[in-house]
Every structure is written in structure tokens, then in C-alpha cells.
Design an enzyme around this catalytic site. Structure first.
Site, short mmCIF file in Angstrom:
data_model
loop_
_atom_site.label_atom_id
_atom_site.label_comp_id
_atom_site.label_asym_id
_atom_site.label_seq_id
_atom_site.Cartn_x
_atom_site.Cartn_y
_atom_site.Cartn_z
CB SER A 182 -0.95 0.00 1.19
OG SER A 182 -0.25 -0.20 2.40
CG HIS A 210 -3.53 -0.65 -2.54
ND1 HIS A 210 -4.15 0.58 -2.58
CD2 HIS A 210 -3.29 -0.92 -1.25
CE1 HIS A 210 -4.25 1.05 -1.34
NE2 HIS A 210 -3.75 0.15 -0.52
CE LYS A 241 -7.70 1.20 0.48
NZ LYS A 241 -6.98 0.40 1.44
C1 LIG Z 1 -7.00 0.14 2.81
C2 LIG Z 1 -6.40 -1.17 3.16
C3 LIG Z 1 -7.04 -2.07 4.03
C4 LIG Z 1 -8.27 -1.68 4.81
O1 LIG Z 1 -9.37 -1.55 3.99
P1 LIG Z 1 -10.60 -0.61 4.43
O2 LIG Z 1 -11.69 -1.05 3.54
O3 LIG Z 1 -10.16 0.78 4.19
O4 LIG Z 1 -10.86 -0.89 5.87
C5 LIG Z 1 -6.48 -3.30 4.21
N1 LIG Z 1 -5.32 -3.64 3.60
C6 LIG Z 1 -4.67 -2.80 2.78
C7 LIG Z 1 -3.40 -3.23 2.13
C8 LIG Z 1 -5.19 -1.53 2.55
O5 LIG Z 1 -4.53 -0.68 1.78
#
Ligand SMILES: *Cc1c(COP(=O)(O)O)cnc(C)c1O
Length: 389
Positions: A182, A210, A241
Site C-alpha cells: 500500500s 490495491h 479502493k
Molecule cells: C485500505 C487497506 C485495508 C483496509 O481496507 P478498508 O476497507 O479501508 O478498511 C487493508 N489492507 C490494505 C493493504 C489496505 O490498503
């Protein structure tokens, strides 16, 4: 000092500020598109995970509005009691298809999915092998599991292998990695990880927050990118995302999903998602799968920006994705560059410890399919003003 007054809280905050590590909330006054109104000013948005721009797609908006009219604004209960709307079944079937798995289960967030699934897969007698740069929700899931955790160096499969070689005393082994990291934007070496996992009878859990919607055929994600759909990998991901909404999911075998429904506390003890969120995610997922041009736009913007930033002399980590880490070292320098960019109309916030290892404070720059070529060129001009900081 008395703990009955809030003096000690002020002292703690002052120490954060002194170290260049304090944070404050900014206010977004528009939809999360390529340009946003931030604290009252229009800026180019290089800080969004809405990679494909789907959170404002007309069909997604219609789906959300129609679902709200038909089913109301809230789920009214946890999924095991009264909150399991029929909209879940449609979304979960579409997710399983997109991920190439037997089944999928939607959680209320990606954070809840990771903290829910890890304790089910790994109990007190298990060993978890976790990449050094895994997301905080994975770290918290490991803590909740009470398993023994060993951290292997980032993407270092030889180190992983050495740790597995000493793991015979444990009941089960679970390898966990981000698919696309991330904060670094690089891709985990999944084929090698799977090979080592098979040698040691270890499970593999990939957090594809991602990669989903971006990599692989039809945006299937990191596992699809490597063609590993039939390796039994457990795939976690988010709807927050590239899908542009909210929610997390686990995709895997039906047996896994049935056990999660019964054991995952992050699934059981929380209210279901709003109908609008479920319908919007299904609509966005369908558009995501059938729109390769969005992925092409996204990755070509990333490539253009990356090339220009390297030419300007910035230190970029070797990302192959839409996430471009511009490493600046100290938190103070990262903040100074971010503030200079912001005054030039570009929003790319500083990311500092504990989100990244100390000494690697950076800007986490992300592009969107919905940016225009002019947005990207204007962003490059703003970065040129920061090259000497
Ligand atoms: C954003 C993210 C999460 C958490 O997801 P949310 O839906 O925002 O709670 C988990 N793992 C990674 C790698 C992330 O980037």
C-alpha cells in the site's frame, strides 16, 4: 501531573508535534475525482484510492439511489440476525467470479476482513509469517489471533523459506502478504511464495486491496496477474479502493466461507453494510471488469508521472503500479514538500512513521483513470518547484 485533567493528553500531543509526527484532518468539499475542493480550494488530487473513478460513475450512483429507495438507508442488524440483505448474495457471487474462487464473503470494511479472517485461520498453536511491510490491519489481525508471528524481510522469499524450515513444531502455518504494497506500490513475488508454501504445507493469504481492479485480466488482481487462481490462495480485498465504495471481502473455498460466517468476530459482531453500498459495489464491479480502458489510462498516467519525477531527481521506490512512493527521508522534509505542492495546487500528502518505517517518510502519490493529461502535466510542474527542498 493529574490524569483527571487532560494535561497529559496535551503533553503527548506536543511531543508528536515536536517530532514532526502530528496529524490533522483536512476537509474535502467535493466528490473524490481528479480535482477536489480541499479546505475550500481546488487542487489536483494525487491522494485518492478511487483509482478508476467509479465512485462517481452515473450507473453506480443510480444503483445506490435505487437501492436506498427500495431498502432504506441502513441494514438494521448484523448479517447473522436481520441484516443479510439479498443484495449481499448478488455482490458475493460477482466477487467470487471476479476472483476465480468458489465463494466470497463481504465484511463491513477491509480492516474488519483482515482482523476477522486471520484469527480463524491461525490460532494459538499456529505460526504466521508476515511480510515486514504488511498493512496495519494485518498486523492487528495477527495480534488478535494469539498465534506466534515471525516477520520476514520485505518480499524476501529466501528469508521466508528459512523461517518455514524451523516451523515443524506448529500446528498450522499461514503466510500473509499484501498483493500490491500500500505504501510502496510494488508487487509481492506470489509465484515464489506459493512454491515455498506448498513445500511446507502453509496457507497463503493475500491482501489485494490495491491490486484488485488494477492488475490482471479483467482487473482480477494480483493472483490473476500471475495466473495463480488454482493455487488455493485465500484472497482478501476491499470495495473501498478501485471499487470506489466501502467494504472488505474474503474470496476462497466454500468451506472457508462457511467457517468464517460462524467464527469471524469481525463479521459476526457488527452491523451489515447499507443497501446503497452493496448495490453500488455490484454496479462498480461490473463496470470495472468490462472496462480495460480505465486500467490502461490509470497505468499510463502512472508511467508518465513516474518518468517525470525521476527526471526531476526525486527518489522513487521501484513501483510498477498506480502507487508512486516519493521517498524524502525525514518527516519534516516530507511535510515541507507536501506543503509546497499544496500551495501550488497539488494534493499529495506526507506519509510518516508509523505508517512507514522511520527514515522513509515520503509522499504517497497516486493517480486516477479520471485524471486528464493536463492534470498530470500540471502536477509535474508543481513537483518541479520542490526539486531543491
Ligand atoms: C485500505 C487497506 C485495508 C483496509 O481496507 P478498508 O476497507 O479501508 O478498511 C487493508 N489492507 C490494505 C493493504 C489496505 O490498503
Amino acid at each position: 501531573m493529574s490524569y483527571l485533567s487532560d494535561d497529559w493528553l496535551k503533553t503527548e500531543y506536543a511531543a508528536l508535534k515536536q517530532a514532526g509526527l502530528s496529524r490533522h484532518l483536512r476537509t474535502v468539499m467535493s466528490a473524490p475525482t481528479g480535482r477536489i475542493i480541499l479546505d475550500g480550494r481546488e487542487v489536483i488530487n494525487l491522494a485518492s484510492n478511487n483509482y478508476l473513478g467509479l465512485s462517481t460513475h452515473p450507473k453506480v450512483l443510480d444503483a445506490a439511489v435505487e437501492a436506498t429507495r427500495a431498502f432504506g438507508t441502513g441494514a438494521s442488524g448484523s448479517r447473522l440476525i436481520s441484516g443479510n440483505s439479498e443484495l449481499y448474495a448478488t455482490l458475493e457471487a460477482a466477487l467470487a467470479k471476479a476472483k476465480g474462487t468458489e465463494a466470497a464473503l463481504v465484511f463491513s470494511s477491509g480492516y474488519a476482513a483482515n482482523t476477522g479472517v486471520i484469527p480463524v485461520l491461525a490460532g494459538e498453536r499456529a505460526l504466521i509469517l508476515s511480510d515486514a511491510l504488511n498493512h496495519a490491519s494485518i498486523i492487528d489481525g495477527c495480534r488478535l489471533s494469539r498465534a506466534t508471528k515471525k516477520v520476514y524481510r520485505h518480499c524476501d522469499v529466501a528469508h521466508l523459506k528459512a523461517l518455514l524450515a524451523e516451523s515443524a513444531g506448529f500446528q498450522r502455518r499461514l503466510i500473509i502478504t499484501d498483493g500490491v504494497f500500500s505504501m510502496d506500490g510494488d508487487i509481492a513475488p506470489l509465484p515464489d511464495i506459493c512454491e515455498v508454501a506448498a513445500q511446507h504445507d502453509a496457507m497463503v493469504l493475500v491482501d489485494d486491496a490495491h491490486g484488485f481492479g488494477v492488475l490482471g485480466e479483467n482487473g482480477g488482481g494480483t493472483v490473476a496477474h500471475f495466473g495463480l487462481q488454482h493455487q488455493g490462495i485465500i484472497q482478501m480485498g476491499t470495495l473501498s479502493k478501485a471499487i470506489g465504495g466501502l467494504g472488505g471481502y474474503i474470496a476462497g473455498s466454500r468451506a472457508l466461507i462457511e467457517l468464517l460466517i460462524n467464527r469471524a468476530r469481525g463479521f459476526i459482531f457488527t452491523t451489515g453494510l447499507p443497501p446503497a453500498t452493496l448495490a453500488a459495489a455490484t454496479a462498480a464491479l461490473n463496470i470495472m471488469r468490462s472496462s480495460p480502458e480505465l486500467r490502461q489510462h490509470l497505468l499510463s498516467h502512472a508511467k508518465r508521472l513516474k518518468t517525470a519525477l525521476v527526471e526531476l531527481g526525486f527518489d522513487l521506490l521501484p513501483s510498477e503500479t498506480q502507487i508512486l512512493p516519493v521517498v524524502l527521508g525525514s518527516p519534516q522534509r516530507a511535510v515541507q514538500v507536501a506543503e509546497t505542492l499544496l500551495s501550488a495546487g497539488v494534493f499529495a500528502p506526507a506519509i510518516r512513521p508509523p505508517a512507514v518505517p522511520s527514515g522513509t517518510s515520503r509522499l504517497r502519490v497516486t493517480v486516477m483513470a479520471s485524471h486528464t493529461d493536463e492534470d498530470i502535466e500540471q502536477a509535474i510542474d508543481a513537483f518541479a518547484l520542490c526539486a531543491q527542498i
